[in-house]
Enzyme design. Structure first.
Site, mmCIF file in Angstrom:
data_model
loop_
_atom_site.group_PDB
_atom_site.id
_atom_site.type_symbol
_atom_site.label_atom_id
_atom_site.label_comp_id
_atom_site.label_asym_id
_atom_site.label_seq_id
_atom_site.Cartn_x
_atom_site.Cartn_y
_atom_site.Cartn_z
ATOM 1 N N HIS A 1 0.825 -1.225 0.000
ATOM 2 C CA HIS A 1 0.000 0.000 0.000
ATOM 3 C C HIS A 1 0.859 1.275 0.000
ATOM 4 C CE1 HIS A 1 1.090 0.705 4.178
ATOM 5 N NE2 HIS A 1 0.990 -0.613 4.330
ATOM 6 N N GLY A 2 0.236 2.414 -0.367
ATOM 7 C CA GLY A 2 0.920 3.705 -0.281
ATOM 8 C C GLY A 2 1.181 4.094 1.173
ATOM 9 N N TRP B 1 0.532 6.197 9.810
ATOM 10 C CA TRP B 1 1.504 5.735 10.818
ATOM 11 C C TRP B 1 2.866 5.419 10.209
ATOM 12 C CZ3 TRP B 1 -0.656 2.594 15.547
ATOM 13 C CH2 TRP B 1 -1.589 3.400 16.223
ATOM 14 N N ASN B 2 2.932 5.093 8.910
ATOM 15 C CA ASN B 2 4.256 5.007 8.259
ATOM 16 C C ASN B 2 4.919 6.363 8.383
ATOM 17 O OD1 ASN B 2 3.041 3.093 5.392
ATOM 18 N ND2 ASN B 2 4.021 2.316 7.242
ATOM 19 N N ARG C 1 1.500 -8.083 9.306
ATOM 20 C CA ARG C 1 1.900 -8.859 10.473
ATOM 21 C C ARG C 1 1.367 -8.142 11.728
ATOM 22 N NH1 ARG C 1 7.367 -9.387 13.188
ATOM 23 N NH2 ARG C 1 8.432 -8.289 11.541
ATOM 24 N N LYS D 1 8.936 3.896 16.599
ATOM 25 C CA LYS D 1 10.033 2.959 16.369
ATOM 26 C C LYS D 1 11.327 3.409 17.067
ATOM 27 C CE LYS D 1 7.815 1.011 12.391
ATOM 28 N NZ LYS D 1 7.692 0.713 10.983
ATOM 29 N N ARG E 1 11.834 -6.777 14.083
ATOM 30 C CA ARG E 1 11.315 -6.257 12.796
ATOM 31 C C ARG E 1 11.579 -7.193 11.626
ATOM 32 N NH1 ARG E 1 13.303 -0.971 10.439
ATOM 33 N NH2 ARG E 1 11.365 -0.857 9.279
ATOM 34 N N HIS F 1 0.675 -5.713 2.316
ATOM 35 C CA HIS F 1 1.528 -5.060 3.321
ATOM 36 C C HIS F 1 2.954 -5.607 3.213
ATOM 37 C CE1 HIS F 1 -2.136 -3.513 5.234
ATOM 38 N NE2 HIS F 1 -2.651 -4.599 4.682
#
Ligand SMILES: O=C(O)[C@@H](CO)OP(=O)(O)O
Length: 251
Positions: A10-11, A15-16, A89, A99, A115, A184
């Site tokens: 996905h684009g 949260w990314n 996941r 992170k 990760r 994902h």
């Protein structure tokens, strides 16, 4: 006759963009993520690819990317099959955490183990976090409660993706279709591990960029022709680098 499989992460999600562990938390795309989805559709059509059907997860960031793509391609009629087996996941107790905070707390080695190591399972979600699952009870009503994860390694993701690949996806490819899977990072890594038979050690090094389609081609018996290739290798390299460094650089 050949069939083609297009895999797409996905684009960029909200949260990314904030560098938060996301997993099963259901956030939308940023405007950059929406533009990446349009760009992915452009790459797909410029390369002469016309997906016949799409698979996606039950998470909004992938569903939204899939919608933008079918609209941009003028193929809103395409069948879309959504499954929890294509969800990201489950990141367990790390979901919602920044992170870089996790790196500061546990160190780089453990962070990277959680990760990226094939068997690296994050700490599981505990009972107080169960409130996070309230929405999920409706969304995943068809999934036996014992199958709903509370934290997963890549290996566990691969184990839930494989039956779906064997039963639902391969059968479409055997009909010589062009199949698009919008999912994902961990799901794309699992499918690459299955299709390209990548070792547990080597899969650790593979990071999936947002919004850059990659393609597999198969013969009529589903033998792989060559290995996968990205439709925009430069964008893929830059995007993968950015993903790999998340949490490790000042952000
Ligand atoms: O937070 C997540 O769910 C994933 C993907 O965005 O992160 P990572 O790349 O660290 O596995």
């Amino acid at each position: 006759m050949t069939s083609k499989l297009i895999l797409l992460r996905h684009g960029e999600s909200e949260w990314n963009n904030k560098h938060l562990f996301c997993g099963w938390v259901d956030v939308g795309l940023t405007s950059k993520g929406q533009q990446q989805a349009v760009q992915a559709a452009n790459l797909i059509s410029q390369n002469g690819l016309s997906p016949d059907l799409m698979f996606t997860s039950k998470l909004t960031r992938s569903c939204e990317t899939a919608d933008i793509i079918s609209k941009s391609l003028g193929r809103m009629w395409m069948d879309v099959i959504r499954s929890w087996r294509l969800n990201e996941r489950h990141y367990g107790a790390l979901q919602g955490r920044k992170k870089s905070d996790v790196v500061a707390e546990v160190g780089k080695e453990k962070y990277m183990y959680w990760r990226r190591a094939y068997e690296g399972c994050p700490p599981l979600m505990n009972d107080e976090d169960e409130a996070l699952l309230i929405d999920d009870r409706y969304k995943y009503a068809d999934v036996p409660i014992e199958d709903l994860p509370r934290g997963e390694s890549l290996k566990m993701v691969l184990e839930r993706v494989r039956p779906f690949w064997e039963t639902n996806i391969k059968s479409e490819l055997l009909k010589n279709k062009t199949v698009l899977i919008v999912a994902h990072g961990s799901v794309v890594r699992s499918l690459i591990k299955i299709i390209s038979t990548i070792s547990d050690r080597d899969i650790e090094q593979i990071n999936i960029p947002n919004g850059v389609p990659l393609v597999y081609e198969f013969d009529e018996k589903l033998g792989k022709i060559g290995d996968y290739y990205y439709l925009d290798p430069d964008a893929a390299e830059a995007g993968a680098k950015e993903v790999a460094n998340q949490g490790l650089e000042k952000n």
